[in-house]
Scaffold this motif. Structure first.
Motif, PDB file in Angstrom:
ATOM      1  N   ARG A   1      -5.182  10.837   0.588  1.00  8.15           N
ATOM      2  CA  ARG A   1      -5.713  11.947   2.177  1.00  8.15           C
ATOM      3  C   ARG A   1      -5.860  13.004   2.086  1.00  8.15           C
ATOM      4  O   ARG A   1      -5.137  14.052   2.211  1.00  8.15           O
ATOM      5  CB  ARG A   1      -4.302  11.200   3.134  1.00  8.15           C
ATOM      6  CG  ARG A   1      -5.125  11.662   4.916  1.00  8.15           C
ATOM      7  CD  ARG A   1      -4.291  11.001   5.287  1.00  8.15           C
ATOM      8  NE  ARG A   1      -3.742  11.395   6.659  1.00  8.15           N
ATOM      9  CZ  ARG A   1      -5.438  10.343   7.490  1.00  8.15           C
ATOM     10  NH1 ARG A   1      -5.173   9.686   7.488  1.00  8.15           N
ATOM     11  NH2 ARG A   1      -4.837  10.766   8.552  1.00  8.15           N
TER      12      ARG A   1
ATOM     13  N   THR B   1       1.839   2.247  -3.591  1.00  6.15           N
ATOM     14  CA  THR B   1       0.715   2.591  -4.485  1.00  6.15           C
ATOM     15  C   THR B   1       0.049   3.547  -4.367  1.00  6.15           C
ATOM     16  O   THR B   1      -0.893   3.971  -4.884  1.00  6.15           O
ATOM     17  CB  THR B   1       0.243   1.365  -4.816  1.00  6.15           C
ATOM     18  OG1 THR B   1      -0.312   0.424  -3.497  1.00  6.15           O
ATOM     19  CG2 THR B   1       0.634  -0.090  -4.976  1.00  6.15           C
ATOM     20  N   ALA B   2      -0.011   4.385  -2.906  1.00  2.00           N
ATOM     21  CA  ALA B   2      -1.468   5.578  -3.201  1.00  2.00           C
ATOM     22  C   ALA B   2      -0.313   6.813  -3.343  1.00  2.00           C
ATOM     23  O   ALA B   2       0.645   6.996  -3.525  1.00  2.00           O
ATOM     24  CB  ALA B   2      -1.002   6.236  -1.095  1.00  2.00           C
TER      25      ALA B   2
ATOM     26  N   TYR C   1      -7.365  -7.398   0.823  1.00  2.00           N
ATOM     27  CA  TYR C   1      -7.159  -5.956   0.151  1.00  2.00           C
ATOM     28  C   TYR C   1      -7.811  -4.614   0.138  1.00  2.00           C
ATOM     29  O   TYR C   1      -7.951  -3.320  -0.113  1.00  2.00           O
ATOM     30  CB  TYR C   1      -6.754  -6.723  -1.093  1.00  2.00           C
ATOM     31  CG  TYR C   1      -8.448  -6.699  -1.632  1.00  2.00           C
ATOM     32  CD1 TYR C   1      -8.306  -5.809  -3.341  1.00  2.00           C
ATOM     33  CD2 TYR C   1      -9.301  -7.622  -1.666  1.00  2.00           C
ATOM     34  CE1 TYR C   1     -10.186  -5.740  -2.992  1.00  2.00           C
ATOM     35  CE2 TYR C   1     -10.331  -7.765  -2.310  1.00  2.00           C
ATOM     36  CZ  TYR C   1     -11.040  -7.154  -3.279  1.00  2.00           C
ATOM     37  OH  TYR C   1     -11.900  -6.588  -3.785  1.00  2.00           O
TER      38      TYR C   1
ATOM     39  N   HIS D   1       2.969   6.654   2.374  1.00  2.00           N
ATOM     40  CA  HIS D   1       2.073   7.015   3.278  1.00  2.00           C
ATOM     41  C   HIS D   1       2.826   7.419   4.484  1.00  2.00           C
ATOM     42  O   HIS D   1       2.240   7.861   5.537  1.00  2.00           O
ATOM     43  CB  HIS D   1       1.417   5.648   3.571  1.00  2.00           C
ATOM     44  CG  HIS D   1       0.502   5.110   3.072  1.00  2.00           C
ATOM     45  ND1 HIS D   1       0.998   4.735   1.388  1.00  2.00           N
ATOM     46  CD2 HIS D   1      -0.317   5.275   2.882  1.00  2.00           C
ATOM     47  CE1 HIS D   1      -0.197   3.861   1.164  1.00  2.00           C
ATOM     48  NE2 HIS D   1      -1.503   4.376   1.826  1.00  2.00           N
TER      49      HIS D   1
ATOM     50  N   CYS E   1       0.714  -1.476   0.547  1.00  2.00           N
ATOM     51  CA  CYS E   1       0.016   0.298   0.722  1.00  2.00           C
ATOM     52  C   CYS E   1       1.210   1.506  -0.069  1.00  2.00           C
ATOM     53  O   CYS E   1       0.483   2.485  -0.972  1.00  2.00           O
ATOM     54  CB  CYS E   1      -0.951   0.080   1.040  1.00  2.00           C
ATOM     55  SG  CYS E   1      -2.100  -1.400   1.050  1.00  2.00           S
TER      56      CYS E   1
ATOM     57  N   CYS F   1      -8.669   4.956   1.689  1.00  2.00           N
ATOM     58  CA  CYS F   1      -8.780   6.057   1.397  1.00  2.00           C
ATOM     59  C   CYS F   1      -8.620   5.947  -0.483  1.00  2.00           C
ATOM     60  O   CYS F   1      -8.634   7.097  -1.169  1.00  2.00           O
ATOM     61  CB  CYS F   1      -6.973   6.408   2.124  1.00  2.00           C
ATOM     62  SG  CYS F   1      -7.739   6.820   3.494  1.00  2.00           S
ATOM     63  N   HIS F   2      -8.789   4.737  -0.331  1.00  2.00           N
ATOM     64  CA  HIS F   2      -8.677   4.579  -1.811  1.00  2.00           C
ATOM     65  C   HIS F   2      -9.358   4.199  -2.742  1.00  2.00           C
ATOM     66  O   HIS F   2      -9.579   3.189  -3.621  1.00  2.00           O
ATOM     67  CB  HIS F   2      -7.581   3.780  -2.761  1.00  2.00           C
ATOM     68  CG  HIS F   2      -6.103   4.378  -2.161  1.00  2.00           C
ATOM     69  ND1 HIS F   2      -5.068   5.108  -2.861  1.00  2.00           N
ATOM     70  CD2 HIS F   2      -5.815   3.971  -1.323  1.00  2.00           C
ATOM     71  CE1 HIS F   2      -4.319   5.044  -1.604  1.00  2.00           C
ATOM     72  NE2 HIS F   2      -4.643   4.783  -1.183  1.00  2.00           N
TER      73      HIS F   2
ATOM     74  N   CYS G   1      -7.334  -0.488   1.967  1.00  2.00           N
ATOM     75  CA  CYS G   1      -6.952   0.208   0.957  1.00  2.00           C
ATOM     76  C   CYS G   1      -8.246   1.250   0.473  1.00  2.00           C
ATOM     77  O   CYS G   1      -7.849   2.478   0.511  1.00  2.00           O
ATOM     78  CB  CYS G   1      -5.692  -0.269   0.140  1.00  2.00           C
ATOM     79  SG  CYS G   1      -4.336  -1.435   1.031  1.00  2.00           S
TER      80      CYS G   1
ATOM     81  N   CYS H   1      -3.539   1.666   8.914  1.00  2.00           N
ATOM     82  CA  CYS H   1      -4.209   0.881   7.563  1.00  2.00           C
ATOM     83  C   CYS H   1      -4.512  -0.790   8.147  1.00  2.00           C
ATOM     84  O   CYS H   1      -5.029  -1.305   7.218  1.00  2.00           O
ATOM     85  CB  CYS H   1      -2.744   0.494   6.593  1.00  2.00           C
ATOM     86  SG  CYS H   1      -3.248   2.460   5.722  1.00  2.00           S
TER      87      CYS H   1
END
Length: 127
Positions: free
Chosen positions: A28, A22-23, A114, A79, A19, A120-121, A117, A89
């Motif tokens: 956020r 990939t964010a 999974y 993050h 995570c 936020c995503h 995540c 998370c």
């Protein structure tokens, strides 16, 4: 520490690292929260095990899960730069040793976790 606890530790770290890389920074909207948010463990408690070189677990499938989280690497990740705590998370992890991992392989574990995540995503979870 039992084998199951080591597996959970490794899986949690794997998910955190995946995570973290990939964010998007804009994911956020509200400001960063302090470590231990949502009633989870403090980051120091997490790093006390997950910063140990070579920490890993073996699932029933024989697959190895690498659970080491480097503090500096995490701090430089998206993050980490946004001030996320481990517990933001990994809210389901509230004690040490962690609950037993029931996944038989890494794919099964990923499918079980999974959606953490998605908080936020959410846009990544729409079909």
């Amino acid at each position: 520490m039992t084998g199951a606890a080591r597996v959970l530790l490794r899986l949690a770290a794997l998910l955190a690292v995946a995570c973290a890389f990939t964010a998007a920074p804009e994911a956020r909207a509200s400001g960063p929260e302090k470590a231990g948010a949502q009633g989870g463990l403090e980051d120091e408690a997490c790093f006390s095990c997950h910063e140990t070189p070579g920490v890993q677990a073996e699932l029933p499938s024989g697959e190895i899960l690498y659970l080491q989280v480097d503090r500096v690497t995490y701090g430089n990740s998206t993050h980490g730069q946004l001030g996320f705590s481990c517990a933001e998370c990994h809210a389901e992890i509230t004690e040490v040793p962690h609950a037993e991992v029931r996944a038989q392989n890494r794919r099964e574990y990923t499918l079980q976790h999974y959606t953490a995540c998605a908080k936020c995503h959410e846009d990544k979870y729409r079909a």
